[in-house]
Design a protein around this motif. Structure first.
Motif, PDB file in Angstrom:
ATOM      1  N   HIS A   1     -37.022  49.009  -3.038  1.00  0.00           N
ATOM      2  CA  HIS A   1     -36.554  48.143  -3.730  1.00  0.00           C
ATOM      3  C   HIS A   1     -35.067  47.701  -3.082  1.00  0.00           C
ATOM      4  O   HIS A   1     -34.427  46.435  -3.418  1.00  0.00           O
ATOM      5  CB  HIS A   1     -36.301  48.950  -5.578  1.00  0.00           C
ATOM      6  CG  HIS A   1     -34.900  48.018  -6.452  1.00  0.00           C
ATOM      7  ND1 HIS A   1     -35.624  47.122  -7.001  1.00  0.00           N
ATOM      8  CD2 HIS A   1     -33.885  48.694  -6.637  1.00  0.00           C
ATOM      9  CE1 HIS A   1     -34.528  46.931  -7.509  1.00  0.00           C
ATOM     10  NE2 HIS A   1     -33.178  47.300  -7.323  1.00  0.00           N
TER      11      HIS A   1
ATOM     12  N   ARG B   1     -35.664  45.321  -1.082  1.00  0.00           N
ATOM     13  CA  ARG B   1     -35.750  43.955  -1.154  1.00  0.00           C
ATOM     14  C   ARG B   1     -34.849  42.988  -1.989  1.00  0.00           C
ATOM     15  O   ARG B   1     -34.932  41.883  -1.362  1.00  0.00           O
ATOM     16  CB  ARG B   1     -36.616  44.146  -2.734  1.00  0.00           C
ATOM     17  CG  ARG B   1     -37.550  43.001  -3.197  1.00  0.00           C
ATOM     18  CD  ARG B   1     -38.521  43.299  -4.215  1.00  0.00           C
ATOM     19  NE  ARG B   1     -39.506  43.863  -3.904  1.00  0.00           N
ATOM     20  CZ  ARG B   1     -40.606  45.255  -4.022  1.00  0.00           C
ATOM     21  NH1 ARG B   1     -39.995  45.784  -5.389  1.00  0.00           N
ATOM     22  NH2 ARG B   1     -40.743  45.935  -4.118  1.00  0.00           N
TER      23      ARG B   1
ATOM     24  N   ASP C   1     -37.300  53.594  -4.648  1.00  0.00           N
ATOM     25  CA  ASP C   1     -36.042  53.169  -4.300  1.00  0.00           C
ATOM     26  C   ASP C   1     -35.421  52.444  -2.993  1.00  0.00           C
ATOM     27  O   ASP C   1     -34.606  51.939  -3.018  1.00  0.00           O
ATOM     28  CB  ASP C   1     -34.655  54.434  -4.501  1.00  0.00           C
ATOM     29  CG  ASP C   1     -35.114  55.029  -5.680  1.00  0.00           C
ATOM     30  OD1 ASP C   1     -34.875  54.675  -6.951  1.00  0.00           O
ATOM     31  OD2 ASP C   1     -34.833  56.370  -5.894  1.00  0.00           O
TER      32      ASP C   1
END
Length: 81
Positions: free
Chosen positions: A22, A25, A19
């Motif tokens: 992500h 990113r 998580d």
């Protein structure tokens, strides 16, 4: 059976959660996409100041490879923060 030589995972050596990776990113993509949007606005400013359409197209042309740059290069970098 657990080996006696096994050590517990230290918090400092544990990898970043999926998580969190992500989220980082997505943050990178937003930052670079904002830079691309800024290039389009800058091209309008350049055209307004110079009246040269080719210079404005050049600014837009420099922003075209940004998504490719993000996908290939930025995803391979270590986390920014």
């Amino acid at each position: 059976m657990v080996s006696a030589h096994r050590h517990p995972i230290s918090i400092t050596s544990a990898s970043v959660s999926l998580d969190e990776r992500h989220r980082l990113r997505v943050r990178r993509y937003v930052i670079v996409s904002a830079g691309r949007l800024l290039a389009f606005v800058l091209s309008a400013v350049v055209y307004g100041l110079t009246g040269n359409p080719w210079l404005a197209v050049g600014v837009i042309g420099m922003s075209i490879p940004l998504p490719w740059f993000v996908a290939l290069v930025v995803d391979d970098l270590p986390p920014w923060g």
